[in-house]
Design an enzyme around this catalytic site. Sequence first.
Site, PDB file in Angstrom:
ATOM      1  N   ASP A   8     -14.170   7.205  -8.578  1.00 29.38           N
ATOM      2  CA  ASP A   8     -13.465   8.358  -8.015  1.00 29.38           C
ATOM      3  C   ASP A   8     -13.864   9.666  -8.701  1.00 29.38           C
ATOM      4  O   ASP A   8     -13.694   9.812  -9.916  1.00 29.38           O
ATOM      5  CB  ASP A   8     -11.954   8.210  -8.180  1.00 29.38           C
ATOM      6  CG  ASP A   8     -11.413   6.828  -7.834  1.00 29.38           C
ATOM      7  OD1 ASP A   8     -12.005   5.838  -8.307  1.00 29.38           O
ATOM      8  OD2 ASP A   8     -10.406   6.760  -7.132  1.00 29.38           O
ATOM      9  N   ASN A  40     -10.409  12.113  -4.681  1.00 24.57           N
ATOM     10  CA  ASN A  40      -9.769  13.073  -5.590  1.00 24.57           C
ATOM     11  C   ASN A  40     -10.666  14.265  -5.883  1.00 24.57           C
ATOM     12  O   ASN A  40     -10.460  14.984  -6.869  1.00 24.57           O
ATOM     13  CB  ASN A  40      -9.413  12.397  -6.914  1.00 24.57           C
ATOM     14  CG  ASN A  40      -8.500  11.206  -6.761  1.00 24.57           C
ATOM     15  OD1 ASN A  40      -8.837  10.107  -7.181  1.00 24.57           O
ATOM     16  ND2 ASN A  40      -7.343  11.400  -6.160  1.00 24.57           N
ATOM     17  N   ASN A  67      -5.959   6.447  -0.880  1.00 25.48           N
ATOM     18  CA  ASN A  67      -4.629   6.855  -0.427  1.00 25.48           C
ATOM     19  C   ASN A  67      -4.475   8.371  -0.338  1.00 25.48           C
ATOM     20  O   ASN A  67      -3.570   8.861   0.353  1.00 25.48           O
ATOM     21  CB  ASN A  67      -3.548   6.259  -1.335  1.00 25.48           C
ATOM     22  CG  ASN A  67      -3.734   6.613  -2.796  1.00 25.48           C
ATOM     23  OD1 ASN A  67      -4.798   6.362  -3.367  1.00 25.48           O
ATOM     24  ND2 ASN A  67      -2.719   7.163  -3.423  1.00 25.48           N
ATOM     25  N   HIS A  68      -5.344   9.131  -1.001  1.00 26.31           N
ATOM     26  CA  HIS A  68      -5.308  10.594  -0.898  1.00 26.31           C
ATOM     27  C   HIS A  68      -6.317  11.124   0.127  1.00 26.31           C
ATOM     28  O   HIS A  68      -6.645  12.319   0.118  1.00 26.31           O
ATOM     29  CB  HIS A  68      -5.595  11.235  -2.263  1.00 26.31           C
ATOM     30  CG  HIS A  68      -4.513  11.015  -3.272  1.00 26.31           C
ATOM     31  ND1 HIS A  68      -3.244  11.549  -3.143  1.00 26.31           N
ATOM     32  CD2 HIS A  68      -4.504  10.316  -4.434  1.00 26.31           C
ATOM     33  CE1 HIS A  68      -2.507  11.197  -4.188  1.00 26.31           C
ATOM     34  NE2 HIS A  68      -3.251  10.442  -4.980  1.00 26.31           N
ATOM     35  N   HIS A 153      -9.696   0.092  -2.824  1.00 30.93           N
ATOM     36  CA  HIS A 153      -8.928   1.115  -3.524  1.00 30.93           C
ATOM     37  C   HIS A 153      -7.519   0.567  -3.728  1.00 30.93           C
ATOM     38  O   HIS A 153      -6.670   0.634  -2.833  1.00 30.93           O
ATOM     39  CB  HIS A 153      -8.919   2.395  -2.681  1.00 30.93           C
ATOM     40  CG  HIS A 153      -8.565   3.622  -3.438  1.00 30.93           C
ATOM     41  ND1 HIS A 153      -9.468   4.292  -4.248  1.00 30.93           N
ATOM     42  CD2 HIS A 153      -7.412   4.325  -3.508  1.00 30.93           C
ATOM     43  CE1 HIS A 153      -8.887   5.347  -4.772  1.00 30.93           C
ATOM     44  NE2 HIS A 153      -7.635   5.388  -4.344  1.00 30.93           N
ATOM     45  N   HIS A 178      -9.398   3.516  -7.844  1.00 32.07           N
ATOM     46  CA  HIS A 178      -8.005   3.986  -7.830  1.00 32.07           C
ATOM     47  C   HIS A 178      -7.382   4.122  -9.208  1.00 32.07           C
ATOM     48  O   HIS A 178      -6.619   5.072  -9.440  1.00 32.07           O
ATOM     49  CB  HIS A 178      -7.121   3.106  -6.949  1.00 32.07           C
ATOM     50  CG  HIS A 178      -5.688   3.547  -6.882  1.00 32.07           C
ATOM     51  ND1 HIS A 178      -5.303   4.747  -6.320  1.00 32.07           N
ATOM     52  CD2 HIS A 178      -4.531   2.945  -7.286  1.00 32.07           C
ATOM     53  CE1 HIS A 178      -3.988   4.870  -6.379  1.00 32.07           C
ATOM     54  NE2 HIS A 178      -3.500   3.791  -6.969  1.00 32.07           N
ATOM     55  N   HIS A 180      -8.860   4.650 -12.142  1.00 36.34           N
ATOM     56  CA  HIS A 180      -9.571   5.671 -12.931  1.00 36.34           C
ATOM     57  C   HIS A 180      -9.922   5.211 -14.342  1.00 36.34           C
ATOM     58  O   HIS A 180     -10.276   6.037 -15.180  1.00 36.34           O
ATOM     59  CB  HIS A 180      -8.769   6.978 -13.002  1.00 36.34           C
ATOM     60  CG  HIS A 180      -8.625   7.683 -11.697  1.00 36.34           C
ATOM     61  ND1 HIS A 180      -8.252   9.013 -11.604  1.00 36.34           N
ATOM     62  CD2 HIS A 180      -8.805   7.268 -10.422  1.00 36.34           C
ATOM     63  CE1 HIS A 180      -8.197   9.367 -10.326  1.00 36.34           C
ATOM     64  NE2 HIS A 180      -8.534   8.310  -9.593  1.00 36.34           N
TER      65      HIS A 180
END
Length: 271
Positions: A8, A40, A67-68, A153, A178, A180
């Site tokens: 990410d 992100n 999800n973002h 993710h 996800h 990180h």
Amino acid sequence: MRILILGDIVGRSGRRAVADHIQTLKARLSPEFIVINGENAAGGFGITEAIYSEIIDLGIDAITLGNHAFDQREALVFITRVDRLIRPINFPDGTPGPGAALIPTQDGRQVLVINALGRVFIDGFDDPFRMVEREVDACPLGEMADAVILDFHAEATSEKQALAAFLDGRVSAIVGTHTHAPTSDHRVMPGGTAFVSDLGMCGDYDSVLGMDKAEPVHRFLHKIPSSRFEPSKGDGTVSGVFVETDDETGLAKRIAPVRIGGALEQTIPEV
């Protein structure tokens, strides 16, 4: 096939790290296909069309989300007119954009890239196991696709490992995103699928998951926000894995961690 898969991108620090180090990775690894997660990339939340173009212009072949995916509302529109941006396949029916894409390499081979969201601690999405299986069955590895890459993710390592076991031998690589934080469980599974629970992020690790430390610490101490989360602005690390697949079967022969720049111990595999 030589495949580079990166975690990410978090904010400007992550984008700058990728821009600064991608040419070194290309020179050292000679990847024939590169995938990166971009959910992100825009201030830590979502992706814009300008950032999408910036990343693709670096020579990235595909960008996955999570999800973002649609935190930047413009993504709802531009995802329908670009061909290398892939949102989770198990979003509800009617969500714009593809959950999988068959993308050609420069020499004409075909790579199926799939994105899916976990459901443990991330509510409201369809079953990723069945939806990914449907896509894999429709575009079989070694027949219609020369490689199949799944970005899962998800929050829970148990869910990631279970999906990897479910698909082992049917896809080239399953990589987690996800959380990180890069995990050290990278391996080629018995059926020939490369797996790692989480790639880690491309961002500043002197942070809390890529965010400036002050606000997350405040929220843990006081249980209330004092301001919005902001991406940390320090030197970023590019984190991911390098996968080599068999040209005959499309299954993995090797997976190795990749980290360059920033705060983490550096590692670039020999090719």
